[in-house]
Design a protein around this motif. Structure first.
Motif, PDB file in Angstrom:
ATOM      1  N   LEU A   6      23.230  -1.653  18.377  1.00 35.57           N
ATOM      2  CA  LEU A   6      22.430  -0.425  18.369  1.00 35.57           C
ATOM      3  C   LEU A   6      22.584   0.346  17.064  1.00 35.57           C
ATOM      4  O   LEU A   6      21.610   0.873  16.526  1.00 35.57           O
ATOM      5  N   GLU A   7      23.791   0.401  16.560  1.00 36.59           N
ATOM      6  CA  GLU A   7      24.028   1.086  15.284  1.00 36.59           C
ATOM      7  C   GLU A   7      23.276   0.381  14.155  1.00 36.59           C
ATOM      8  O   GLU A   7      22.689   1.029  13.284  1.00 36.59           O
ATOM      9  N   HIS A   8      23.288  -0.947  14.184  1.00 37.82           N
ATOM     10  CA  HIS A   8      22.571  -1.738  13.172  1.00 37.82           C
ATOM     11  C   HIS A   8      21.057  -1.476  13.271  1.00 37.82           C
ATOM     12  O   HIS A   8      20.383  -1.273  12.251  1.00 37.82           O
ATOM     13  N   ILE A   9      20.530  -1.462  14.489  1.00 35.36           N
ATOM     14  CA  ILE A   9      19.100  -1.186  14.696  1.00 35.36           C
ATOM     15  C   ILE A   9      18.762   0.214  14.176  1.00 35.36           C
ATOM     16  O   ILE A   9      17.771   0.404  13.473  1.00 35.36           O
ATOM     17  N   TYR A  10      19.595   1.192  14.505  1.00 37.32           N
ATOM     18  CA  TYR A  10      19.322   2.571  14.080  1.00 37.32           C
ATOM     19  C   TYR A  10      19.366   2.691  12.552  1.00 37.32           C
ATOM     20  O   TYR A  10      18.523   3.372  11.953  1.00 37.32           O
ATOM     21  N   HIS A  11      20.313   1.995  11.931  1.00 41.70           N
ATOM     22  CA  HIS A  11      20.396   2.005  10.464  1.00 41.70           C
ATOM     23  C   HIS A  11      19.110   1.437   9.855  1.00 41.70           C
ATOM     24  O   HIS A  11      18.558   2.009   8.899  1.00 41.70           O
ATOM     25  N   LEU A  12      18.626   0.321  10.392  1.00 34.48           N
ATOM     26  CA  LEU A  12      17.371  -0.257   9.892  1.00 34.48           C
ATOM     27  C   LEU A  12      16.207   0.706  10.123  1.00 34.48           C
ATOM     28  O   LEU A  12      15.375   0.902   9.244  1.00 34.48           O
ATOM     29  N   ALA A  13      16.163   1.319  11.312  1.00 34.94           N
ATOM     30  CA  ALA A  13      15.074   2.230  11.653  1.00 34.94           C
ATOM     31  C   ALA A  13      15.067   3.459  10.750  1.00 34.94           C
ATOM     32  O   ALA A  13      14.006   3.908  10.297  1.00 34.94           O
ATOM     33  N   ARG A  14      16.253   4.008  10.490  1.00 36.11           N
ATOM     34  CA  ARG A  14      16.368   5.218   9.671  1.00 36.11           C
ATOM     35  C   ARG A  14      15.941   4.959   8.231  1.00 36.11           C
ATOM     36  O   ARG A  14      15.436   5.847   7.547  1.00 36.11           O
ATOM     37  N   ASN A  15      16.133   3.727   7.762  1.00 38.93           N
ATOM     38  CA  ASN A  15      15.833   3.382   6.367  1.00 38.93           C
ATOM     39  C   ASN A  15      14.590   2.503   6.224  1.00 38.93           C
ATOM     40  O   ASN A  15      14.373   1.918   5.171  1.00 38.93           O
ATOM     41  N   ARG A  16      13.804   2.437   7.272  1.00 39.67           N
ATOM     42  CA  ARG A  16      12.687   1.486   7.279  1.00 39.67           C
ATOM     43  C   ARG A  16      11.605   1.824   6.274  1.00 39.67           C
ATOM     44  O   ARG A  16      11.356   2.989   5.945  1.00 39.67           O
ATOM     45  N   LYS A  17      10.962   0.783   5.791  1.00 40.99           N
ATOM     46  CA  LYS A  17       9.740   0.915   5.004  1.00 40.99           C
ATOM     47  C   LYS A  17       8.588   0.951   6.009  1.00 40.99           C
ATOM     48  O   LYS A  17       8.610   0.237   7.003  1.00 40.99           O
ATOM     49  N   VAL A  18       7.598   1.790   5.778  1.00 39.78           N
ATOM     50  CA  VAL A  18       6.447   1.872   6.674  1.00 39.78           C
ATOM     51  C   VAL A  18       5.819   0.482   6.759  1.00 39.78           C
ATOM     52  O   VAL A  18       5.641  -0.192   5.749  1.00 39.78           O
ATOM     53  N   ILE A  19       5.497   0.057   7.982  1.00 45.58           N
ATOM     54  CA  ILE A  19       5.072  -1.328   8.213  1.00 45.58           C
ATOM     55  C   ILE A  19       3.707  -1.648   7.602  1.00 45.58           C
ATOM     56  O   ILE A  19       3.419  -2.781   7.290  1.00 45.58           O
ATOM     57  N   SER A  20       2.852  -0.645   7.413  1.00 42.55           N
ATOM     58  CA  SER A  20       1.511  -0.905   6.909  1.00 42.55           C
ATOM     59  C   SER A  20       1.099   0.155   5.900  1.00 42.55           C
ATOM     60  O   SER A  20       1.343   1.341   6.094  1.00 42.55           O
ATOM     61  N   GLU A  21       0.464  -0.305   4.840  1.00 40.71           N
ATOM     62  CA  GLU A  21      -0.093   0.631   3.853  1.00 40.71           C
ATOM     63  C   GLU A  21      -1.393   1.249   4.373  1.00 40.71           C
ATOM     64  O   GLU A  21      -1.840   2.267   3.873  1.00 40.71           O
ATOM     65  N   VAL A  22      -2.002   0.610   5.374  1.00 39.77           N
ATOM     66  CA  VAL A  22      -3.277   1.091   5.915  1.00 39.77           C
ATOM     67  C   VAL A  22      -3.051   2.158   6.978  1.00 39.77           C
ATOM     68  O   VAL A  22      -3.655   3.222   6.948  1.00 39.77           O
ATOM     69  N   PHE A  23      -2.169   1.857   7.954  1.00 37.23           N
ATOM     70  CA  PHE A  23      -1.904   2.816   9.015  1.00 37.23           C
ATOM     71  C   PHE A  23      -0.498   2.565   9.552  1.00 37.23           C
ATOM     72  O   PHE A  23      -0.248   1.561  10.210  1.00 37.23           O
ATOM     73  N   GLY A  24       0.392   3.468   9.251  1.00 39.33           N
ATOM     74  CA  GLY A  24       1.767   3.356   9.732  1.00 39.33           C
ATOM     75  C   GLY A  24       2.317   4.735  10.017  1.00 39.33           C
ATOM     76  O   GLY A  24       1.652   5.744   9.783  1.00 39.33           O
ATOM     77  N   THR A  25       3.525   4.777  10.548  1.00 38.81           N
ATOM     78  CA  THR A  25       4.159   6.057  10.840  1.00 38.81           C
ATOM     79  C   THR A  25       5.546   6.077  10.222  1.00 38.81           C
ATOM     80  O   THR A  25       6.138   5.036   9.951  1.00 38.81           O
ATOM     81  N   SER A  26       6.056   7.282  10.017  1.00 45.68           N
ATOM     82  CA  SER A  26       7.404   7.417   9.463  1.00 45.68           C
ATOM     83  C   SER A  26       8.148   8.487  10.258  1.00 45.68           C
ATOM     84  O   SER A  26       7.547   9.248  11.016  1.00 45.68           O
ATOM     85  N   ASN A  27       9.460   8.519  10.074  1.00 43.35           N
ATOM     86  CA  ASN A  27      10.331   9.482  10.756  1.00 43.35           C
ATOM     87  C   ASN A  27      10.230   9.385  12.281  1.00 43.35           C
ATOM     88  O   ASN A  27      10.182  10.399  12.968  1.00 43.35           O
ATOM     89  N   CYS A  28      10.186   8.168  12.785  1.00 45.08           N
ATOM     90  CA  CYS A  28      10.066   7.932  14.232  1.00 45.08           C
ATOM     91  C   CYS A  28      11.243   7.114  14.758  1.00 45.08           C
ATOM     92  O   CYS A  28      11.104   6.413  15.750  1.00 45.08           O
ATOM     93  N   GLU A  29      12.400   7.196  14.086  1.00 43.88           N
ATOM     94  CA  GLU A  29      13.497   6.310  14.491  1.00 43.88           C
ATOM     95  C   GLU A  29      13.988   6.550  15.915  1.00 43.88           C
ATOM     96  O   GLU A  29      14.345   5.596  16.613  1.00 43.88           O
ATOM     97  N   GLU A  30      13.966   7.801  16.385  1.00 42.43           N
ATOM     98  CA  GLU A  30      14.420   8.064  17.752  1.00 42.43           C
ATOM     99  C   GLU A  30      13.475   7.431  18.769  1.00 42.43           C
ATOM    100  O   GLU A  30      13.903   6.890  19.786  1.00 42.43           O
ATOM    101  N   LEU A  31      12.185   7.499  18.486  1.00 42.94           N
ATOM    102  CA  LEU A  31      11.207   6.876  19.365  1.00 42.94           C
ATOM    103  C   LEU A  31      11.366   5.348  19.368  1.00 42.94           C
ATOM    104  O   LEU A  31      11.315   4.710  20.424  1.00 42.94           O
ATOM    105  N   LEU A  32      11.584   4.776  18.197  1.00 42.26           N
ATOM    106  CA  LEU A  32      11.831   3.338  18.116  1.00 42.26           C
ATOM    107  C   LEU A  32      13.077   2.965  18.921  1.00 42.26           C
ATOM    108  O   LEU A  32      13.077   1.958  19.636  1.00 42.26           O
TER     109      LEU A  32
END
Length: 163
Positions: free
Chosen positions: A32-58
Motif C-alpha cells: 500500500l505504501e508503494h502504491i501510494y508513493h506511485l500515486a502521489r508522484n504519478r504522471k497524468v495518464i493522458s495528455e488529452v484528458f486526465g486528472t491530477s491530485n487524486c491519490e486518495e481516490l485512487l
C-alpha cells in the motif's frame, strides 16, 4: 458535441516482453505504501484528458474495488490495474512517475487468449487504431473548469478518479 467514449483495441499479439510482474496485495502495508508513493508522484495518464491530485481516490479504488487486480511492472516502475474477462482485458489505470509505453504494458499483461483491450481511461497512443463507442453510464460528470480549458470532443474520464 462533447461526450465520453470508451476506447476498445482489437489486440494483435506481439511477442511477450520479459518484464518482471509482481501482483500487489492491498492488505499488505508495504504494498500500500508503494502504491501510494506511485500515486502521489504519478504522471497524468493522458495528455488529452486526465486528472491530477487524486491519490486518495485512487487508493480507495485500490483497496475497495481492485484489491485483487493490482500489478507492479518493475521495468516500467508502474502500477497497472487490470482484469481479465472472457477473451479481453479491462485496463483501468497505469500509475507511474514517468510516461509509460502503452505497447510495452500491453505486451506484458495481455495473454495469448485475449484479443481485445477495453480502456477505462483516455489512451494517448492514437496510432494503435482504437474503436470508439459511446460510454454509457448513469453517473453524471461534473467539471469545475476554473481555467476555461476546452474539453476535447471525445474523451474518457479515468474510472479510478471518479468520485
Amino acid at each position: 458535441s462533447t461526450g465520453e467514449v470508451q476506447f476498445i483495441l482489437d489486440y494483435n499479439h506481439m511477442p511477450a516482453v520479459s518484464s518482471k510482474v509482481r501482483k500487489l496485495d492491498a492488505s499488505n502495508p508495504e504494498d500500500l505504501e508503494h502504491i501510494y508513493h506511485l500515486a502521489r508522484n504519478r504522471k497524468v495518464i493522458s495528455e488529452v484528458f486526465g486528472t491530477s491530485n487524486c491519490e486518495e481516490l485512487l487508493m480507495f479504488y485500490c483497496i475497495m474495488v481492485f484489491s485483487q487486480d493490482l500489478y507492479y511492472l518493475e521495468n516500467e516502475n508502474a502500477l497497472v490495474i487490470f482484469q481479465r474477462e472472457e477473451g479481453c482485458i479491462h485496463l483501468y489505470d497505469i500509475v507511474s512517475p514517468r510516461k509509460v509505453n502503452l505497447q510495452t504494458v500491453l505486451y506484458t499483461i495481455v495473454p495469448p487468449d485475449c484479443s481485445k483491450v477495453i480502456f477505462h481511461f483516455h489512451p494517448d497512443e492514437h496510432e494503435l487504431g482504437y474503436e470508439k463507442q459511446p460510454y454509457k453510464t448513469n453517473n453524471v460528470l461534473f467539471i469545475k473548469n476554473l481555467t476555461n480549458v476546452s474539453l476535447p470532443n471525445e474523451f474518457k474520464h479515468p474510472l479510478t478518479s471518479q468520485a
